[in-house]
Structure formats: structure tokens, C-alpha cells
Design an enzyme around this catalytic site. Structure first.
Site, PDB file in Angstrom:
ATOM      1  N   TYR A  41       0.812  -1.219   0.000  1.00  5.53           N
ATOM      2  CA  TYR A  41       0.000   0.000   0.000  1.00  5.53           C
ATOM      3  C   TYR A  41       0.847   1.272   0.000  1.00  5.53           C
ATOM      4  O   TYR A  41       0.301   2.369  -0.093  1.00  5.53           O
ATOM      5  CB  TYR A  41      -0.942   0.007   1.199  1.00  5.53           C
ATOM      6  CG  TYR A  41      -2.337  -0.496   0.862  1.00  5.53           C
ATOM      7  CD1 TYR A  41      -2.571  -1.268  -0.269  1.00  5.53           C
ATOM      8  CD2 TYR A  41      -3.422  -0.203   1.676  1.00  5.53           C
ATOM      9  CE1 TYR A  41      -3.826  -1.736  -0.578  1.00  5.53           C
ATOM     10  CE2 TYR A  41      -4.688  -0.661   1.377  1.00  5.53           C
ATOM     11  CZ  TYR A  41      -4.882  -1.432   0.251  1.00  5.53           C
ATOM     12  OH  TYR A  41      -6.140  -1.880  -0.044  1.00  5.53           O
ATOM     13  N   LYS A  55       5.498 -13.623   6.225  1.00  5.54           N
ATOM     14  CA  LYS A  55       6.251 -14.495   5.324  1.00  5.54           C
ATOM     15  C   LYS A  55       7.745 -14.289   5.575  1.00  5.54           C
ATOM     16  O   LYS A  55       8.560 -14.153   4.660  1.00  5.54           O
ATOM     17  CB  LYS A  55       5.879 -14.186   3.864  1.00  5.54           C
ATOM     18  CG  LYS A  55       6.385 -15.214   2.849  1.00  5.54           C
ATOM     19  CD  LYS A  55       5.800 -16.599   3.030  1.00  5.54           C
ATOM     20  CE  LYS A  55       6.304 -17.551   1.948  1.00  5.54           C
ATOM     21  NZ  LYS A  55       5.889 -18.944   2.217  1.00  5.54           N
ATOM     22  N   ASP A  66       1.363 -18.776   4.527  1.00 10.23           N
ATOM     23  CA  ASP A  66       0.733 -19.875   3.799  1.00 10.23           C
ATOM     24  C   ASP A  66       0.243 -20.958   4.748  1.00 10.23           C
ATOM     25  O   ASP A  66      -0.825 -21.549   4.542  1.00 10.23           O
ATOM     26  CB  ASP A  66       1.682 -20.451   2.741  1.00 10.23           C
ATOM     27  CG  ASP A  66       3.089 -20.704   3.258  1.00 10.23           C
ATOM     28  OD1 ASP A  66       3.578 -19.891   4.047  1.00 10.23           O
ATOM     29  OD2 ASP A  66       3.696 -21.710   2.861  1.00 10.23           O
ATOM     30  N   ASP A  99      -4.927  -8.645   3.465  1.00 15.17           N
ATOM     31  CA  ASP A  99      -5.914  -8.566   2.399  1.00 15.17           C
ATOM     32  C   ASP A  99      -6.409  -9.963   2.044  1.00 15.17           C
ATOM     33  O   ASP A  99      -7.612 -10.224   1.932  1.00 15.17           O
ATOM     34  CB  ASP A  99      -5.286  -7.899   1.172  1.00 15.17           C
ATOM     35  CG  ASP A  99      -6.319  -7.317   0.223  1.00 15.17           C
ATOM     36  OD1 ASP A  99      -7.513  -7.347   0.537  1.00 15.17           O
ATOM     37  OD2 ASP A  99      -5.918  -6.820  -0.844  1.00 15.17           O
TER      38      ASP A  99
END
Length: 382
Positions: free
Chosen positions: A134, A200, A249, A273
Site C-alpha cells: 500500500y 512471510k 501460507d 488482504d
């Protein structure tokens, strides 16, 4: 006891869902408090309506009013893909420093979910809202800016294809910590058992991994009396909130097979998101997913779904997201009785299987009603 709400109706189905949702919110306040409390609504212009009236998609007057506001609400605003105007949503979040995107996800009885135990989903996602993707730092393939950046990266020993489009995802200790702080504050104040940092960091060690490290640092620095790590809990610790982390994940699998183990999620922008939309799908879709973007002074509630131009003007939209935003707003200002009326009415109407077309596709034997009629049904069930 009156509160003023600055509002933007939005594009596409925005005017329809606003016209259906606002009377529900006002009626809940009236039912709960009579004439002793009231919401005053003041319209601001943004999006297509603003462009038609002023020639500007986001007038400065709107930004100035929002900068002074305590409460605001909006319908969905259009964002062209691959060109055109910059995202109005992102612009407002950047300019107004709406750093925390907060989305509660909870199951409503009566909806047939694609998962076996949607009733176990009761989470709230705190998504960092100004950094990561963003930040909006990117250059198209083949541009002089992209070429210069690729040359600079190669001078630092990083091999990048000369035809690549280039984007940068900045993440800071301050930006990460204030988001995690808000998530932990919520867990402590609401008696939630855990906060999970989703990242991540196994691959992006200094951005996503930084978010994880800074989150743990913040917890140790500011919440040592209330928060313990997962390892400390295993060793018999008794503090009320456990802070843990999961790779992004892996977390997608976790919320499907072990949702009861997670209550508050704090995460980076892009991960947030994805996971907030995926969680919404487990409990009925974006039509029932409210959200708020917050700065230090402004709580800006907004429908989490898009503008749905293919059904705009057809009275088919689900106003549930915006109605539930209203319930969030009422809880935010401490008007819990009115908020409970909305939640209870939503349960009753959905359980009775009289719903908008998006929900009807998930509820066998249901009766489909329009956007306006759905809002009226909610009011009748107060």
C-alpha cells in the site's frame, strides 16, 4: 450523547447499500435509546459522484473534513485496474494515516458454508494499512525509472531481468509496532486468549521477518504483565494473552482446520488482504464482512466488498456489510445495546432464510429479497 458521522455513499452499488443500511442503524439507536441519543449524518463527496459535481474524484474539502472527524463511513469506491486514477481508498488511508484496517469475522447461523465448522470462526484481523504494497512504490516495465532501479540493484549484486516491472515494499519498526500494539490492546481489553503475528518472514527476512520480530519486541516492551509467548505458555505461564506467529501460507491452512485456536490476527498489508477475504468466505462472503480503518483520531468504517457494477441499480446488493459496519461504529462509541439489536436482527433474518441473492445461493430453500427489503426486514426484527 449525539454523534456526527461523515459519510460517502460510494460508487456502483454504494448508494443502494447506503440507502438500505442507514435507516437500520438509525432505527437501532432509536429503539435502544429513544430520543436521548442520535446520529447526525453529513455527506462528503468522493468517487464518481464527486467527479460529476466537482470534476475531482477526491476533493480537498472531503479530506479536510475527514481530517477533523471522529467518525466516518463509506460505501465501496471504484479502483481501475492497471491504469486510470490512483486508488481512492489507498489515497485516503495514506493521507489520513489510517494505519489499522480492522475486520471482525464471525459466523451467522443459517448460512451454508463451504467448511464443516464455520461456527468455530470468531476472529478479528488487524491489517497494517499504510506500508508494504500500500506504499504504492512501483514502476512499469521498460520505464526509465524501472531501468535505473534495476541498474542500481545490479550494482549491489542483485540480478534482475531488465524487462521487469519493479515494486518496493517498505516496512518499518514504528509502523509494525503501532499495528501490533492495537491488536494486543484489543485482546487484553476484550479478554481474547491470543494474538497471532502472520508473516512471510521465512523468505522476506527483513520486511516480513522484521514485522514478526518487531511485534514480539513490542509485546515484551509494553505488555510484559499481560502477554506471554507460546513457549512460555507451554512451560506453565499464566498470563492472559498468548502471542504467537505463523507463516502466512501455513496460516491459511490453520484457519480452515483449526479456527478455534485463533482469535486476534495481526499481519502485514498484503497478507491481511488475502486472509481477511478468505475468512469472510468461510462464514458467508464479503456481503457480511464489516471493517474499519483507524488513525489515532478517526474511525472510518467501510463496506469491505467492491462496487459490483454489474448489479448496480438493480436492488440486488447485500447491505449487510455496511449494516454491520454500523454495529461496529456503535460498539466503538460505547452504544452496545444498539449494536446488539443489529447483530440479533441479522441472526433472526438469516435464520429465517429471507436474504439477498448472494446469500440465497448459499442457503437452500431460501427466499430472495432485494437490498431495500432486506434492510426493512432487519428493522422489523428489532
Amino acid at each position: 450523547m449525539n454523534k456526527t458521522i461523515e459519510y460517502i455513499v460510494g460508487d456502483g452499488i454504494g448508494p443502494e447499500v447506503f440507502a438500505a443500511a442507514r435507516p437500520v442503524i438509525d432505527a437501532a439507536v432509536a429503539k435502544a435509546y429513544g430520543d436521548s441519543r442520535k446520529l447526525s449524518w453529513h455527506e462528503l463527496l468522493a468517487g464518481e459522484k464527486a467527479f460529476k459535481e466537482t470534476g475531482n474524484y477526491l476533493p480537498q474539502e472531503t479530506l479536510d473534513a475527514l481530517a477533523k472527524a471522529e467518525l466516518a463511513m463509506k460505501g465501496p469506491l471504484g479502483t481501475p485496474v492497471g491504469g486510470g486514477i490512483r486508488s481512492l481508498n489507498v489515497t485516503m488511508r495514506q493521507v489520513l494515516d489510517l494505519y489499522a484496517c480492522i475486520r471482525p469475522i464471525k459466523y451467522f447461523q443459517g448460512i451454508e458454508s463451504p467448511v464443516k465448522r464455520p461456527d468455530l470462526v470468531d476472529m478479528i484481523v488487524f491489517r497494517e494499512n499504510t506500508e508494504d504494497v500500500y506504499a504504492g512504490i512501483e514502476w512499469a516495465s521498460g520505464t526509465p525509472e524501472a531501468k535505473r532501479l534495476i541498474e542500481f540493484l545490479e550494482s549491489m549484486g542483485k540480478k534482475v531481468d531488465a524487462t521487469a516491472g519493479i515494486g518496493i515494499k517498505p516496512m518499518t519498526p514504528a509502523g509494525s509496532k503501532r499495528l501490533v500494539r492495537k491488536a494486543i490492546e484489543h485482546a487484553v481489553s476484550q479478554g481474547k486468549p491470543n494474538v497471532t503475528l502472520v508473516h512471510k518472514g521465512n523468505i522476506m527476512k527483513f520486511t516480513e521477518g522484521g514485522f514478526r520480530a518487531w511485534g514480539y519486541e513490542l509485546a515484551a516492551e509494553e505488555f510484559a504483565d499481560q502477554v506471554m509467548t507460546e513457549q512460555q505458555a507451554k512451560e506453565g505461564g499464566t498470563k492472559p494473552v498468548v502471542i504467537k506467529d505463523r507463516i502466512a501460507d501455513a496460516m491459511f491452512q490453520e484457519v480452515l482446520i483449526r479456527p478455534e485456536q485463533y482469535s486476534v490476527i495481526a499481519t502485514t498489508n498484503l497478507n491481511g488482504d488475502y486472509i481477511s477475504d478468505a475468512l469472510a468466505a468461510q462464514v458467508g462472503g464479503l456481503g457480511l464482512a464489516p471493517g474499519v480503518n483507524m488513525s489515532a483520531s478517526l474511525a472510518f468504517f467501510e463496506a469491505t466488498h467492491g462496487t459490483a457494477p454489474t448489479i448496480a441499480g438493480m436492488d440486488k446488493a447485500n447491505p449487510g456489510s455496511l449494516v454491520l459496519c454500523g454495529a461496529m461504529l456503535l460498539e466503538h462509541v460505547g452504544w452496545f445495546e444498539a449494536a446488539k439489536l443489529i447483530h440479533d436482527a441479522m441472526d433472526k433474518v438469516i435464520s429465517a432464510k429471507t436474504v439477498t441473492v448472494d446469500l440465497a445461493s448459499q442457503i437452500p430453500g431460501s427466499t430472495t429479497v432485494g437490498c431495500k427489503a432486506f434492510g426493512e426486514l432487519l428493522q422489523k426484527n428489532f
